[in-house]
Every structure is written in structure tokens, then in C-alpha cells.
Design a protein around this motif. Structure first.
Motif, PDB file in Angstrom:
ATOM      1  N   ASN A 180       0.806  -1.202   0.000  1.00 44.83           N
ATOM      2  CA  ASN A 180       0.000   0.000   0.000  1.00 44.83           C
ATOM      3  C   ASN A 180       0.850   1.268   0.000  1.00 44.83           C
ATOM      4  OD1 ASN A 180      -2.380  -1.496   0.103  1.00 44.83           O
ATOM      5  ND2 ASN A 180      -2.271  -1.673   2.323  1.00 44.83           N
ATOM      6  N   ASN A 181       2.149   1.141   0.163  1.00 46.20           N
ATOM      7  CA  ASN A 181       3.031   2.291   0.213  1.00 46.20           C
ATOM      8  C   ASN A 181       3.328   2.790  -1.195  1.00 46.20           C
ATOM      9  OD1 ASN A 181       6.113   3.300   0.294  1.00 46.20           O
ATOM     10  ND2 ASN A 181       5.063   3.811   2.195  1.00 46.20           N
ATOM     11  N   ARG A 182       3.344   4.117  -1.379  1.00 50.52           N
ATOM     12  CA  ARG A 182       3.553   4.695  -2.713  1.00 50.52           C
ATOM     13  C   ARG A 182       4.975   4.447  -3.204  1.00 50.52           C
ATOM     14  NH1 ARG A 182       1.554  10.725  -3.222  1.00 50.52           N
ATOM     15  NH2 ARG A 182       2.117  10.226  -5.375  1.00 50.52           N
ATOM     16  N   THR A 183       5.943   4.479  -2.291  1.00 50.85           N
ATOM     17  CA  THR A 183       7.318   4.207  -2.689  1.00 50.85           C
ATOM     18  C   THR A 183       7.467   2.764  -3.135  1.00 50.85           C
ATOM     19  OG1 THR A 183       8.105   5.880  -1.124  1.00 50.85           O
ATOM     20  CG2 THR A 183       9.727   4.305  -1.936  1.00 50.85           C
ATOM     21  N   TYR A 184       6.748   1.869  -2.471  1.00 47.18           N
ATOM     22  CA  TYR A 184       6.716   0.469  -2.899  1.00 47.18           C
ATOM     23  C   TYR A 184       6.232   0.387  -4.345  1.00 47.18           C
ATOM     24  CZ  TYR A 184       5.436  -4.515  -2.903  1.00 47.18           C
ATOM     25  OH  TYR A 184       5.328  -5.852  -3.212  1.00 47.18           O
ATOM     26  N   GLY A 185       5.144   1.085  -4.631  1.00 46.91           N
ATOM     27  CA  GLY A 185       4.595   1.065  -5.987  1.00 46.91           C
ATOM     28  C   GLY A 185       5.543   1.675  -7.014  1.00 46.91           C
ATOM     29  N   LEU A 186       6.244   2.750  -6.619  1.00 41.50           N
ATOM     30  CA  LEU A 186       7.180   3.398  -7.536  1.00 41.50           C
ATOM     31  C   LEU A 186       8.307   2.448  -7.926  1.00 41.50           C
ATOM     32  CD1 LEU A 186       8.395   5.912  -8.952  1.00 41.50           C
ATOM     33  CD2 LEU A 186       9.496   6.465  -6.769  1.00 41.50           C
ATOM     34  N   PHE A 187       8.949   1.838  -6.930  1.00 45.63           N
ATOM     35  CA  PHE A 187      10.079   0.960  -7.234  1.00 45.63           C
ATOM     36  C   PHE A 187       9.627  -0.340  -7.887  1.00 45.63           C
ATOM     37  CE2 PHE A 187      12.556   3.694  -4.443  1.00 45.63           C
ATOM     38  CZ  PHE A 187      13.777   3.712  -5.094  1.00 45.63           C
ATOM     39  N   HIS A 188       8.442  -0.805  -7.528  1.00 48.10           N
ATOM     40  CA  HIS A 188       7.931  -2.010  -8.182  1.00 48.10           C
ATOM     41  C   HIS A 188       7.724  -1.759  -9.670  1.00 48.10           C
ATOM     42  CE1 HIS A 188       4.731  -4.924  -9.391  1.00 48.10           C
ATOM     43  NE2 HIS A 188       5.536  -5.746  -8.732  1.00 48.10           N
ATOM     44  N   THR A 189       7.202  -0.575 -10.008  1.00 50.42           N
ATOM     45  CA  THR A 189       6.990  -0.229 -11.410  1.00 50.42           C
ATOM     46  C   THR A 189       8.318  -0.103 -12.151  1.00 50.42           C
ATOM     47  OG1 THR A 189       4.946   0.954 -10.860  1.00 50.42           O
ATOM     48  CG2 THR A 189       5.982   1.464 -12.979  1.00 50.42           C
ATOM     49  N   ILE A 190       9.287   0.578 -11.540  1.00 48.15           N
ATOM     50  CA  ILE A 190      10.578   0.780 -12.194  1.00 48.15           C
ATOM     51  C   ILE A 190      11.308  -0.546 -12.364  1.00 48.15           C
ATOM     52  CG2 ILE A 190      12.870   1.808 -11.919  1.00 48.15           C
ATOM     53  CD1 ILE A 190      11.522   4.223 -10.705  1.00 48.15           C
ATOM     54  N   CYS A 191      11.250  -1.409 -11.346  1.00 49.30           N
ATOM     55  CA  CYS A 191      11.906  -2.718 -11.451  1.00 49.30           C
ATOM     56  C   CYS A 191      11.226  -3.583 -12.508  1.00 49.30           C
ATOM     57  CB  CYS A 191      11.894  -3.426 -10.092  1.00 49.30           C
ATOM     58  SG  CYS A 191      13.048  -2.729  -8.887  1.00 49.30           S
ATOM     59  N   LYS A 192       9.919  -3.439 -12.641  1.00 48.94           N
ATOM     60  CA  LYS A 192       9.221  -4.193 -13.688  1.00 48.94           C
ATOM     61  C   LYS A 192       9.630  -3.685 -15.073  1.00 48.94           C
ATOM     62  CE  LYS A 192       5.003  -5.539 -13.000  1.00 48.94           C
ATOM     63  NZ  LYS A 192       3.525  -5.588 -12.847  1.00 48.94           N
TER      64      LYS A 192
END
Length: 410
Positions: free
Chosen positions: A16-28
Motif C-alpha cells: 500500500n506504500n507509494r514508494t513500494y509502488g514506484l520501485f515495483h513499477t521501475i523494477c518491472k
């Protein structure tokens, strides 16, 4: 102040963390771009897609290696070139060769990069529990988004402009589609197989630039996040003073302040670890970009002197210069932001409210604050080439050195 829990290097991130979502997107994006997984959990991609990428990636890697080798081989197989073609060969060999060195270095530290990503995400989760400042987090995401868009636009513009510069004459005249000088075919070879080889060579260049670009995005985003970690830490320590304005006995407030201060010290230690980790994993990227900037701008200025002053001829030079200047700036500016934000931390620690403690608590806290300030006063620097302190000032100096090199050569 929210309830303080003990900080840990083994914190579990939340989706649910926005930073989690940011890095998950970039790593993908990085996985789809270069076939390497920097994410610390399941990639959340279809198993069939992952299997296909794992099978294709070694083939693409081999093709890219042959592509880079082709640039160097052209110095022996392509002696009859115009002055512009010769400069283009030197320029693109320099840029692609150094970029591939950066790319390989980041892949070599894949495990360390994955640990850094996990720590940055976990830190954001933990910090949000004890200091929920949404404005700083939004600022970080806006900065990362703007920089990624800028990097993508200038790099893609440079690559596409080179394609247009060679493609339009190839379609309208008898010229060959020679974006760069490969080991084969010869620049004057007009056979169909030679034309097909040049098109394949250009497509491989696009693939190579995507692979490098996605890793640059990961390094730059990590650096931006570390700078905002220091900004968050300053806000956290400044807010500790609010503990003594709340309800409860003096003893409870002092105990709560001590526990909260220790959490801040732990988070500072984690941030310093992240800074050392970005130096390890991205050190070659910082150094390589400095070298690319000096060499490429010098060659571009040299090329400008011998190029016809038309829009079609100057467009690739302009876009390449913009790509180099902005790419170098993104590395050096963000590295400089880390240093600047870190220098603000000692003052934030000093104004954290330690003077409100009394008796034995005051003795303990003053010792802790003194040690913490001394640690925070040590310069936090990210260096290129092992000795260049990356900052706004060094960026200007590096750009000036490119012109100085051109003046000496020309």
C-alpha cells in the motif's frame, strides 16, 4: 507523535506504500527492458512472460555484445570515411562503449542493487509509521517522474534524430542508411543485404539504449529517494519537540523522546548505508557519465565545426548534446541533493527538543545528541572517478572542462 516502534533493517514493506509502488513499477520496467530482476519479491508478471524473457535475454545480450564489438572493428574495416562519418564513428563508439561498461557494472552488482531497493522501500514504510509527511513523499514522486520523463525524451530524441538524419537522404537520394559505422557492410555498399544489415544494426542500437536507459532510471530514482530520506529525517527530528507539548507526565515524555530519538538514529544509520550502497552499485554509472560528458561534448563541438549548418544536419548534434547534458545533470544534481539534504540534519537534531529533558534523562540524551550530531556532521558525498564530489558545482566544472578539451584539441 505516533507510537514509536523499534527500527529494523529487516522491515517488511507493504504494497500500500507509494514508494513500494514506484520501485515495483521501475523494477518491472527494468525487467522488461533488460531481462534482469532487481525486485526483492515476486515480479508479479505472468509466469509464461518471465520464462520467455529468461530465454530471450541471453540471445539479446549476445547481439548487443556483437553490436559493441562491431563499433570497434569498424576502425579497421572502414578506412574510407568522410570527416563527419569519422567523427560519428568516434562519437558513437565512445558513448556506446562507456554506456555498456556502466550497464555491465550495474548487472554485476545486481544482488546489492536488489538489497538497496528493498531497504529504500522498507525505510519509506517504517518512516511513514513514525513521521507521516505526505508532502515530502509527493515531492519525491513528482521529482522522480519528471526526471524519468526528461531522460526518456532526450535519449529517444537523440536516437530518433540520428535515424531521420540518415533515413531521409536514403529515401530521397542514392545515399545509404548509415546511422553509425559498423564493421560491415561498407558505407558505400548498396546491395539489399547491406541495407537490411544497416536497419538491423539500428534496431539493435534501439534495444541497447532501452537496456541502458532502464538501469539509469533505477539508479537515478534510488538517488532521489535517498535525498528525500534525509529530508524526511530532518522533519522527523524537528517534530520530536512536539512530544513535550502533549499530555502525560514529564517522565513519560522523556522516555518517549529517548525512544523516538533512538529510532531516528537508527534510521539515519540506514540512510547512510543506502548512500554507501548507491556509491557501490552506481559508482561506475556516475564515473562513466562524467567521462561520457567530457568526451562526447568535445567531439560534438568538433563535429559542429565541420557540419553543414542545416536543420537536418544539426538536429542529431543538438539532441545528442541535450541527452548528454541532461543525463549527466540528472546524476550529478541528485547526488548533490543528497549532500545538501545531509548537511541540514545536524541542525534538525539540535532542535529536536533535547533541552526539555531533566535530571538523568538529560545526561543520557545530551550524550546521545552530541554523538548523533558529530556523526551527522560528517560530509555525505557521492563521488565519480573516486575523487570528483558530485554536485551542482562539479556539474558546471565538468561542462566547462568539455569546452576546454575542445579548445586544446582544435
Amino acid at each position: 507523535m505516533p507510537h514509536i516502534k523499534k527500527a529494523s533493517r529487516n522491515m517488511t514493506p507493504t504494497k500500500n506504500n507509494r514508494t513500494y509502488g514506484l520501485f515495483h513499477t521501475i523494477c518491472k520496467i527494468a525487467f522488461l527492458g533488460c531481462g534482469t530482476n532487481f525486485w526483492f519479491e515476486d515480479m508479479d508478471c505472468p509466469a509464461k512472460l518471465i520464462k520467455i524473457y529468461n530465454a530471450i535475454d541471453p540471445v539479446l545480450e549476445l547481439i548487443v555484445i556483437l553490436f559493441i564489438m562491431s563499433h570497434f572493428g569498424a576502425f579497421w574495416t572502414q578506412p574510407n570515411l568522410t570527416e563527419k562519418q569519422s567523427t560519428d564513428r568516434m562519437l558513437l563508439t565512445c558513448v556506446n562503449g562507456l554506456s555498456y561498461s556502466v550497464y555491465v557494472n550495474i548487472l554485476y552488482y545486481k544482488r546489492e542493487m536488489r538489497e538497496l531497493v528493498r531497504e529504500l522501500v522498507a525505510f519509506a514504510v517504517r518512516l511513514k509509521e513514525v513521521c507521516n509527511d505526505g508532502n515530502i513523499e509527493k515531492m519525491m514522486h513528482r521529482t522522480a517522474f519528471r526526471y524519468m520523463i526528461a531522460l526518456f525524451l532526450v535519449v529517444s530524441s537523440a536516437v530518433i534524430s540520428y535515424g531521420f538524419q540518415s533515413g531521409i537522404p536514403a529515401l530521397t537520394t542514392n545515399a545509404t542508411f548509415t546511422v553509425m559505422i559498423p564493421i560491415w557492410p561498407d558505407v558505400e555498399d548498396r546491395r539489399i543485404i547491406a541495407a537490411a544489415a544497416r536497419i538491423v544494426h539500428y534496431i539493435v542500437w534501439l534495444i541497447f539504449m532501452v537496456r541502458v536507459l532502464v538501469l539509469y532510471m533505477l539508479i537515478i530514482t534510488s538517488t532521489i529517494t535517498i535525498a528525500h530520506q534525509f529530508k524526511h529525517l530532518c522533519k522527523y527530528f524537528e517534530d520530536l519537540n512536539d512530544i513535550f507539548e502533549g499530555s502525560g507526565s514529564q517522565e513519560e515524555k522523556e522516555r518517549k523522546y529517548e525512544n523516538a530519538f533512538k529510532v531516528g538514529v537508527k534510521m539515519h544509520s540506514i540512510t547512510l548505508w543506502c548512500t554507501r550502497q548507491i556509491q557501490l552499485t552506481g559508482g561506475m554509472a556516475f564515473s562513466g557519465q562524467v567521462i561520457i560528458n567530457v568526451c562526447t561534448l568535445g567531439l560534438l563541438m568538433l563535429q559542429t565545426m565541420s557540419t553543414e549548418r542545416t536543420l537536418a544536419a544539426m538536429m542529431p548534434i543538438i539532441f545528442m548534446a541535450m541527452a548528454i547534458l541532461i543525463g549527466t545533470g540528472l546524476f550529478l544534481w541528485n547526488a548533490g541533493d543528497v549532500t545538501i539534504e545531509a548537511t541540514l540534519l545536524p541542525a534538525a537534531i539540535f532542535h529536536s527538543g533535547w533541552h526539555n529533558c531533566t535530571r538523568q534523562s538529560s545526561v543520557r540524551v545530551r550524550k546521545l545528541v552530541t554523538i548523533s550530531i558529530a556523526q551527522a556532521q560528517k560530509p555525505v558525498l557521492i563521488k565519480g572517478l573516486g575523487f570528483i564530489e558530485l554536485s551542482y558545482e562539479s556539474y558546471v566544472a565538468i561542462v566547462k572542462s568539455s569546452y576546454s578539451l575542445f579548445s586544446v584539441i582544435y
